[in-house]
Motif scaffolding. Structure first.
Motif, mmCIF file in Angstrom:
data_model
loop_
_atom_site.group_PDB
_atom_site.id
_atom_site.type_symbol
_atom_site.label_atom_id
_atom_site.label_comp_id
_atom_site.label_asym_id
_atom_site.label_seq_id
_atom_site.Cartn_x
_atom_site.Cartn_y
_atom_site.Cartn_z
ATOM 1 N N ASP A 288 0.829 -1.045 0.105
ATOM 2 C CA ASP A 288 0.148 -0.042 -0.072
ATOM 3 C C ASP A 288 0.720 1.145 0.063
ATOM 4 O O ASP A 288 1.939 1.138 -0.085
ATOM 5 C CB ASP A 288 -0.791 0.012 1.247
ATOM 6 C CG ASP A 288 -0.349 0.146 2.572
ATOM 7 O OD1 ASP A 288 0.583 0.475 2.482
ATOM 8 O OD2 ASP A 288 -0.986 -0.126 3.616
ATOM 9 N N GLN A 289 0.279 2.575 0.035
ATOM 10 C CA GLN A 289 1.058 3.542 0.038
ATOM 11 C C GLN A 289 1.988 3.867 1.200
ATOM 12 O O GLN A 289 3.039 4.798 1.168
ATOM 13 C CB GLN A 289 -0.063 4.900 0.141
ATOM 14 C CG GLN A 289 -0.734 4.990 -1.282
ATOM 15 C CD GLN A 289 -1.669 5.852 -1.342
ATOM 16 O OE1 GLN A 289 -2.682 6.065 -0.859
ATOM 17 N NE2 GLN A 289 -1.205 7.465 -2.080
ATOM 18 N N LEU B 211 0.509 -5.980 1.453
ATOM 19 C CA LEU B 211 -1.082 -6.256 1.350
ATOM 20 C C LEU B 211 -1.189 -7.708 0.900
ATOM 21 O O LEU B 211 -2.438 -8.290 1.310
ATOM 22 C CB LEU B 211 -1.988 -5.504 0.562
ATOM 23 C CG LEU B 211 -1.791 -3.751 1.000
ATOM 24 C CD1 LEU B 211 -2.530 -3.306 -0.091
ATOM 25 C CD2 LEU B 211 -2.327 -3.689 2.286
ATOM 26 N N ASP C 208 0.632 -7.143 6.213
ATOM 27 C CA ASP C 208 0.636 -5.864 6.920
ATOM 28 C C ASP C 208 1.829 -5.190 7.534
ATOM 29 O O ASP C 208 1.733 -4.340 8.139
ATOM 30 C CB ASP C 208 -0.854 -6.037 7.837
ATOM 31 C CG ASP C 208 -2.044 -6.239 7.133
ATOM 32 O OD1 ASP C 208 -2.078 -5.584 6.180
ATOM 33 O OD2 ASP C 208 -2.717 -6.941 7.822
ATOM 34 N N LYS D 142 -2.135 3.912 -5.315
ATOM 35 C CA LYS D 142 -2.673 2.859 -4.475
ATOM 36 C C LYS D 142 -1.689 2.039 -3.834
ATOM 37 O O LYS D 142 -2.051 1.107 -3.391
ATOM 38 C CB LYS D 142 -3.626 2.114 -5.366
ATOM 39 C CG LYS D 142 -5.033 3.009 -5.756
ATOM 40 C CD LYS D 142 -5.966 2.143 -6.287
ATOM 41 C CE LYS D 142 -7.119 2.833 -6.531
ATOM 42 N NZ LYS D 142 -8.038 2.120 -7.338
ATOM 43 N N GLY D 143 -0.147 2.390 -4.220
ATOM 44 C CA GLY D 143 0.777 1.673 -3.741
ATOM 45 C C GLY D 143 1.745 1.046 -4.745
ATOM 46 O O GLY D 143 1.925 2.013 -5.970
#
Length: 339
Positions: free
Chosen positions: A20-21, A26, A45, A92-93
């Motif tokens: 992710d950013q 993820l 995560d 969005k990453g």
């Protein structure tokens, strides 16, 4: 639809990791888990800083931290060689793609070793043939008729072409084994270029080429493997002479790019040029352009591959512009060493 997408990701043969950013992991598919020897339950995560504690992830973490796009960068990971691409995902990453090229690398290594072995085995007998033919042509073994001399001269020239090809093949083998460059030393780049030009005076006069060397007022010394840099310039000049018609022009230029702290070399000819649709392949091994083949101009197709490798080994870049039937210009840059 989401289930189908997840299944495609999971079954994809390349390793896929989505961040992710905030650079938290993820998603990771089965292929990536296998390559990196980690489980999604352990790493999901987690930020990049935490992932660095996993030994297999450390080389990838360095790429992710740079926060720049990466395309097919080779990364060695224990017994694997992975081709890594990093793709931004529009606010969005980012997506990290791991493509396993281990088997391709093994095949390349075997091929390189085979070529090297064959080239070494051929070099000695070809040298013996060369010197035997030279003895005949010099009249050391008796007088020859004009017809005999003509046949032997053609044989000698063909043998010389084979010797040059063998040398090129050995150079390529060394390049692919990353053992090509020798000890670097500080050199005068202008004198290096002049030494190469001197080697081709006979060909320049025979073809009545107008050769111009535009010298700078001064240049700092370059720290390079001088023999390899000479070879790079030699290959470029050899091509320019070979593909420029009688009475054409070749311009060489050396200059300093102060803003990038580098030296630039340029060679421009008025030769046959490179067809536009084939220009993307010009640095490939054994590639020869269609117009060159039609004209029957000899060559191995290895010269520009060797030049590119030499320049990139020195931390430089090479590029060109060309138009068919008008000519070609090559440039390369070499960084000035500091500190």
């Amino acid at each position: 639809m989401l289930d189908l997408f997840n299944k495609l990701i999971e079954d994809f043969p390349d390793g896929l990791l989505i961040f992710d950013q905030q650079n938290k992991l993820l998603l990771i598919n089965s292929a990536a888990e296998s390559f990196l020897k980690i489980k999604i339950s352990e790493v999901k995560d987690k930020p990049i800083v935490s992932l660095e504690t996993y030994p297999n992830f450390q080389p990838l973490a360095a790429l992710l931290k740079e926060n720049q796009s990466v395309f097919r960068k080779e990364v060695a990971l224990n017994d694997l060689v992975l081709q890594v691409s990093l793709v931004p995902l529009k606010k969005k990453g980012k997506l990290l793609v791991l493509h396993d090229i281990t088997q391709e690398k093994i095949r390349e290594k075997l091929k390189t070793e085979f070529v090297s072995l064959v080239a070494h085995q051929l070099r000695t007998p070809l040298s013996a043939i060369k010197w035997t033919l030279k003895l005949f042509l010099d009249g050391e073994l008796g007088e020859l008729s004009n017809k005999q001399k003509s046949y032997l001269e053609k044989t000698y020239q063909a043998n010389e072409r084979m010797i040059i090809l063998i040398k090129d093949l050995l150079d390529v083998a060394k390049i692919e084994e990353s053992r090509y460059l020798e000890k670097a030393a500080a050199v005068d780049f202008v004198k290096t270029i002049e030494a190469v030009i001197e080697l081709y005076q006979k060909e320049i006069k025979q073809k009545e080429i107008n050769l111009v060397f535009e010298k700078p007022k001064s240049l700092p010394l370059l720290t390079v493997d001088v023999e390899k840099i000479k070879l790079a310039i030699q290959n470029l000049l050899d091509n320019a002479l070979r593909y420029t018609p009688h009475g054409g022009e070749i311009v060489l230029k050396a200059s300093l790019n102060k803003s990038k702290n580098e030296v630039i070399f340029m060679i421009k000819d008025t030769g046959i040029g490179i067809p536009f649709y084939q220009q993307s392949r010009i640095f490939n091994k054994f590639f020869r352009a269609s117009n060159v083949l039609k004209l029957g101009i000899e060559g191995s197709g290895l010269g520009l591959f060797i030049v590119k490798s030499i320049i990139e080994f020195h931390g430089g870049k090479i590029w060109f512009e060309s138009e068919e039937n008008k000519g070609t210009t090559f440039w390369f840059s070499l960084p000035l060493k500091t500190g």
